[in-house]
Design an enzyme around this catalytic site. Structure first.
Site, PDB file in Angstrom:
ATOM      1  N   GLY A  11       0.819  -1.207   0.000  1.00  0.00           N
ATOM      2  CA  GLY A  11       0.000   0.000   0.000  1.00  0.00           C
ATOM      3  C   GLY A  11       0.853   1.257   0.000  1.00  0.00           C
ATOM      4  O   GLY A  11       2.078   1.210  -0.177  1.00  0.00           O
ATOM      5  N   ASP A  31       0.397  -8.911   1.879  1.00  0.00           N
ATOM      6  CA  ASP A  31      -0.649  -8.016   1.358  1.00  0.00           C
ATOM      7  C   ASP A  31      -1.630  -8.825   0.507  1.00  0.00           C
ATOM      8  O   ASP A  31      -1.226  -9.774  -0.165  1.00  0.00           O
ATOM      9  CB  ASP A  31      -0.017  -6.905   0.501  1.00  0.00           C
ATOM     10  CG  ASP A  31      -0.868  -5.651   0.445  1.00  0.00           C
ATOM     11  OD1 ASP A  31      -0.438  -4.606   0.943  1.00  0.00           O
ATOM     12  OD2 ASP A  31      -1.997  -5.723  -0.124  1.00  0.00           O
ATOM     13  N   PHE A  34      -5.890  -5.580  -1.847  1.00  0.00           N
ATOM     14  CA  PHE A  34      -7.231  -4.966  -1.909  1.00  0.00           C
ATOM     15  C   PHE A  34      -7.103  -3.512  -2.353  1.00  0.00           C
ATOM     16  O   PHE A  34      -7.744  -3.077  -3.314  1.00  0.00           O
ATOM     17  CB  PHE A  34      -7.939  -5.098  -0.548  1.00  0.00           C
ATOM     18  CG  PHE A  34      -9.240  -4.335  -0.507  1.00  0.00           C
ATOM     19  CD1 PHE A  34     -10.158  -4.434  -1.553  1.00  0.00           C
ATOM     20  CD2 PHE A  34      -9.551  -3.495   0.558  1.00  0.00           C
ATOM     21  CE1 PHE A  34     -11.355  -3.717  -1.532  1.00  0.00           C
ATOM     22  CE2 PHE A  34     -10.746  -2.779   0.582  1.00  0.00           C
ATOM     23  CZ  PHE A  34     -11.640  -2.889  -0.460  1.00  0.00           C
ATOM     24  N   GLY A  36      -3.761  -2.207  -2.265  1.00  0.00           N
ATOM     25  CA  GLY A  36      -2.331  -2.115  -2.594  1.00  0.00           C
ATOM     26  C   GLY A  36      -2.109  -2.238  -4.091  1.00  0.00           C
ATOM     27  O   GLY A  36      -3.026  -2.591  -4.841  1.00  0.00           O
ATOM     28  N   ASP A  56      -4.276 -12.706   2.999  1.00  0.00           N
ATOM     29  CA  ASP A  56      -5.235 -11.849   3.706  1.00  0.00           C
ATOM     30  C   ASP A  56      -5.051 -12.073   5.198  1.00  0.00           C
ATOM     31  O   ASP A  56      -5.192 -13.210   5.675  1.00  0.00           O
ATOM     32  CB  ASP A  56      -6.660 -12.246   3.273  1.00  0.00           C
ATOM     33  CG  ASP A  56      -7.693 -11.235   3.733  1.00  0.00           C
ATOM     34  OD1 ASP A  56      -7.592 -10.753   4.885  1.00  0.00           O
ATOM     35  OD2 ASP A  56      -8.583 -10.916   2.937  1.00  0.00           O
ATOM     36  N   GLY A 102      -0.791 -12.988  17.316  1.00  0.00           N
ATOM     37  CA  GLY A 102      -0.470 -14.409  17.518  1.00  0.00           C
ATOM     38  C   GLY A 102       0.858 -14.760  16.867  1.00  0.00           C
ATOM     39  O   GLY A 102       1.681 -15.490  17.438  1.00  0.00           O
ATOM     40  N   TYR A 145     -14.092   1.293  10.733  1.00  0.00           N
ATOM     41  CA  TYR A 145     -12.677   1.674  10.737  1.00  0.00           C
ATOM     42  C   TYR A 145     -12.250   2.186  12.108  1.00  0.00           C
ATOM     43  O   TYR A 145     -11.330   1.648  12.718  1.00  0.00           O
ATOM     44  CB  TYR A 145     -12.438   2.744   9.675  1.00  0.00           C
ATOM     45  CG  TYR A 145     -10.999   3.167   9.512  1.00  0.00           C
ATOM     46  CD1 TYR A 145     -10.071   2.322   8.900  1.00  0.00           C
ATOM     47  CD2 TYR A 145     -10.572   4.422   9.938  1.00  0.00           C
ATOM     48  CE1 TYR A 145      -8.753   2.718   8.738  1.00  0.00           C
ATOM     49  CE2 TYR A 145      -9.257   4.822   9.778  1.00  0.00           C
ATOM     50  CZ  TYR A 145      -8.348   3.968   9.168  1.00  0.00           C
ATOM     51  OH  TYR A 145      -7.043   4.364   9.012  1.00  0.00           O
TER      52      TYR A 145
HETATM   53  P1  NAD Z   1      -3.471   1.721   1.776  1.00  0.00           P
HETATM   54  O1  NAD Z   1      -4.899   1.381   1.520  1.00  0.00           O
HETATM   55  O2  NAD Z   1      -2.670   2.308   0.684  1.00  0.00           O
HETATM   56  O3  NAD Z   1      -2.689   0.440   2.304  1.00  0.00           O
HETATM   57  C1  NAD Z   1      -3.289  -0.616   2.980  1.00  0.00           C
HETATM   58  C2  NAD Z   1      -2.662  -1.905   2.479  1.00  0.00           C
HETATM   59  O4  NAD Z   1      -3.207  -3.000   3.209  1.00  0.00           O
HETATM   60  C3  NAD Z   1      -2.977  -2.173   1.005  1.00  0.00           C
HETATM   61  O5  NAD Z   1      -1.811  -2.593   0.349  1.00  0.00           O
HETATM   62  C4  NAD Z   1      -4.021  -3.281   1.055  1.00  0.00           C
HETATM   63  O6  NAD Z   1      -4.027  -4.082  -0.105  1.00  0.00           O
HETATM   64  C5  NAD Z   1      -3.614  -4.016   2.295  1.00  0.00           C
HETATM   65  N1  NAD Z   1      -4.704  -4.748   2.946  1.00  0.00           N
HETATM   66  C6  NAD Z   1      -5.929  -4.279   3.259  1.00  0.00           C
HETATM   67  N2  NAD Z   1      -6.642  -5.251   3.879  1.00  0.00           N
HETATM   68  C7  NAD Z   1      -5.830  -6.329   3.967  1.00  0.00           C
HETATM   69  C8  NAD Z   1      -5.974  -7.640   4.501  1.00  0.00           C
HETATM   70  N3  NAD Z   1      -7.117  -8.031   5.086  1.00  0.00           N
HETATM   71  N4  NAD Z   1      -4.928  -8.501   4.408  1.00  0.00           N
HETATM   72  C9  NAD Z   1      -3.770  -8.123   3.822  1.00  0.00           C
HETATM   73  N5  NAD Z   1      -3.573  -6.898   3.290  1.00  0.00           N
HETATM   74  C10 NAD Z   1      -4.587  -6.016   3.366  1.00  0.00           C
HETATM   75  O7  NAD Z   1      -3.475   2.652   3.052  1.00  0.00           O
HETATM   76  P2  NAD Z   1      -2.285   3.452   3.771  1.00  0.00           P
HETATM   77  O8  NAD Z   1      -2.621   4.876   3.694  1.00  0.00           O
HETATM   78  O9  NAD Z   1      -0.973   2.976   3.289  1.00  0.00           O
HETATM   79  O10 NAD Z   1      -2.512   2.995   5.285  1.00  0.00           O
HETATM   80  C11 NAD Z   1      -1.713   1.994   5.891  1.00  0.00           C
HETATM   81  C12 NAD Z   1      -2.098   1.854   7.353  1.00  0.00           C
HETATM   82  O11 NAD Z   1      -1.899   3.108   8.027  1.00  0.00           O
HETATM   83  C13 NAD Z   1      -3.552   1.464   7.570  1.00  0.00           C
HETATM   84  O12 NAD Z   1      -3.630   0.547   8.648  1.00  0.00           O
HETATM   85  C14 NAD Z   1      -4.211   2.752   7.958  1.00  0.00           C
HETATM   86  O13 NAD Z   1      -5.323   2.542   8.793  1.00  0.00           O
HETATM   87  C15 NAD Z   1      -3.093   3.479   8.682  1.00  0.00           C
HETATM   88  N6  NAD Z   1      -3.280   4.937   8.613  1.00  0.00           N
HETATM   89  C16 NAD Z   1      -3.042   5.636   7.464  1.00  0.00           C
HETATM   90  C17 NAD Z   1      -3.268   6.995   7.433  1.00  0.00           C
HETATM   91  C18 NAD Z   1      -2.998   7.830   6.212  1.00  0.00           C
HETATM   92  O14 NAD Z   1      -3.235   9.040   6.244  1.00  0.00           O
HETATM   93  N7  NAD Z   1      -2.470   7.294   5.140  1.00  0.00           N
HETATM   94  C19 NAD Z   1      -3.746   7.658   8.583  1.00  0.00           C
HETATM   95  C20 NAD Z   1      -4.011   6.901   9.712  1.00  0.00           C
HETATM   96  C21 NAD Z   1      -3.758   5.546   9.735  1.00  0.00           C
END
Ligand code: NAD
Ligand code: UDP
Length: 310
Positions: A11, A31, A34, A36, A56, A102, A145
């Site tokens: 991601g 990853d 979804f 990413g 997942d 875990g 969320y």
């Molecule tokens: P993003 O959507 O680009 O990245 C999330 C990644 O997780 C993606 O690659 C997606 O394919 C993968 N993913 C989602 N569900 C999954 C699952 N069940 N199993 C395996 N992979 C899964 O989002 P991001 O901005 O890179 O955010 C990354 C993390 O940081 C998240 O947990 C998000 O809550 C947290 N976060 C981000 C921000 C922001 O501003 N970007 C702010 C607060 C928190």
């Protein structure tokens, strides 16, 4: 050399984190793609210290190799994506976090949980300190969320109390930069895409709501610093305390892109927080960290990235 698992590594934030960690460590990126993008990690695939696992985290994960650290980022982050399948979002936060805790327990590894400023909900305290418990609607459309992330924090602390697991929790505030997905509906990616196409800039509501935007490189430095110190397990806020209204952000982006776009007002989404700004005193104290890149500079890098997207 440590072996480090990064969930959500394909991601936006996860791929930048992999880029930093791979310089001195073995990285296992987990990853399910979804939200990413293969392109985010394409350049890492030829590195023998990089492994990609298409998995997942809702399902348990077994890894034979000894693991030292886990960064748990796997969860869709933009409202459009996390509301697309709300039940899967909750599952990723609750079942996914249990599975990764875990895994950490089995390997006696340290786990850092990527939490969020959304745990503060529509905050009644401003700026938000870690001691603030938040104002979250448990049955609203953001709950999958923000309640999911709150439960993930609870799980981390229960594993810490009950199993002595070594945890770190960071609460990330709005972060932007190259590799944000163009279609994720977040404000920075929307406004830049609209400005580059000379389309109307969609301001939800009157645009007076505020956010504080952190550039991705700063954020990743903070996360790595949090993981590798022993003074605080968290939660620790990571974000840029410079606060802007959404209208100010639109004006900056129009100016920096030289766009002909004009702001137009659209309906404000339900449960949209009115203001958000991190108090980063704890991060300064424990991590000696604060953001260095100002909004204009970060936006310039991000605009360049969006211009070059095919
Ligand atoms: P993003 O959507 O680009 O990245 C999330 C990644 O997780 C993606 O690659 C997606 O394919 C993968 N993913 C989602 N569900 C999954 C699952 N069940 N199993 C395996 N992979 C899964 O989002 P991001 O901005 O890179 O955010 C990354 C993390 O940081 C998240 O947990 C998000 O809550 C947290 N976060 C981000 C921000 C922001 O501003 N970007 C702010 C607060 C928190
Ligand atoms: N926003 C907006 N126009 C857009 C996208 C978002 O005005 O095209 C607003 C949104 O209503 C919110 C702020 O920008 O007040 C930040 O939205 P985002 O989805 O990026 O993050 P979050 O609400 O989760 O902080």
């Amino acid at each position: 050399m440590k072996t480090i698992v990064v969930t959500g590594g394909a991601g936006f934030l996860g791929s930048h984190l992999c880029d930093v960690l791979i310089k001195e460590n073995k990285v296992i990126c987990v990853d399910n793609f979804f939200t990413g993008n293969e392109k985010n990690i394409e350049h890492l695939k030829k590195n023998p210290n990089f492994t990609m696992m298409n998995h997942d985290i809702i399902d348990p994960l077994a890894i034979e190799e000894n693991i030292d650290q886990i960064y748990n980022l796997a969860c869709p982050a933009s409202p459009v994506h996390y509301q697309f399948n709300a039940i899967r979002t909750i599952k990723a936060n609750v079942l996914g976090t249990i599975n990764m805790l875990g895994l950490a327990k089995k390997h006696n590894a340290r786990m850092l949980q990527a939490s969020t400023s959304e745990v503060y909900g529509d905050p009644k305290e401003h700026p938000q300190k870690e001691s603030y418990w938040g104002n979250v609607n448990p049955i609203g459309i953001r709950a999958c969320y923000d309640e999911g992330k709150r439960c993930a924090e609870t799980l981390c602390f229960d594993y810490h109390r009950q199993h002595k697991l070594d945890i770190r929790v960071v609460r990330i505030f709005n972060t932007y930069g190259p590799r944000m997905a163009r279609n994720d509906g977040r404000v920075v990616s929307n406004f830049i895409s609209q400005a580059l196409a000379d389309k109307d800039i969609t301001i939800y509501g009157d645009g007076k709501q505020t956010r504080s935007f952190c550039y991705v490189a700063d954020l990743i430095n903070g996360m790595v610093a949090m993981m590798n110190q022993v003074k605080a397990i968290g939660p620790v806020n990571l974000g840029n305390p410079d606060e802007f209204t959404i209208l100010e952000l639109a004006e900056k982006i129009i100016h920096l892109t030289g766009s002909k776009s004009k702001p137009i007002n659209k309906e404000l989404h339900a449960a949209d927080p009115i203001q958000r700004k991190p108090d980063i005193s704890l991060a300064k104290k424990h991590l000696n960290w604060e953001p260095k890149i100002e909004l204009e500079e970060g936006l310039k890098h991000t605009i360049e990235y969006f211009k070059n997207l095919t």
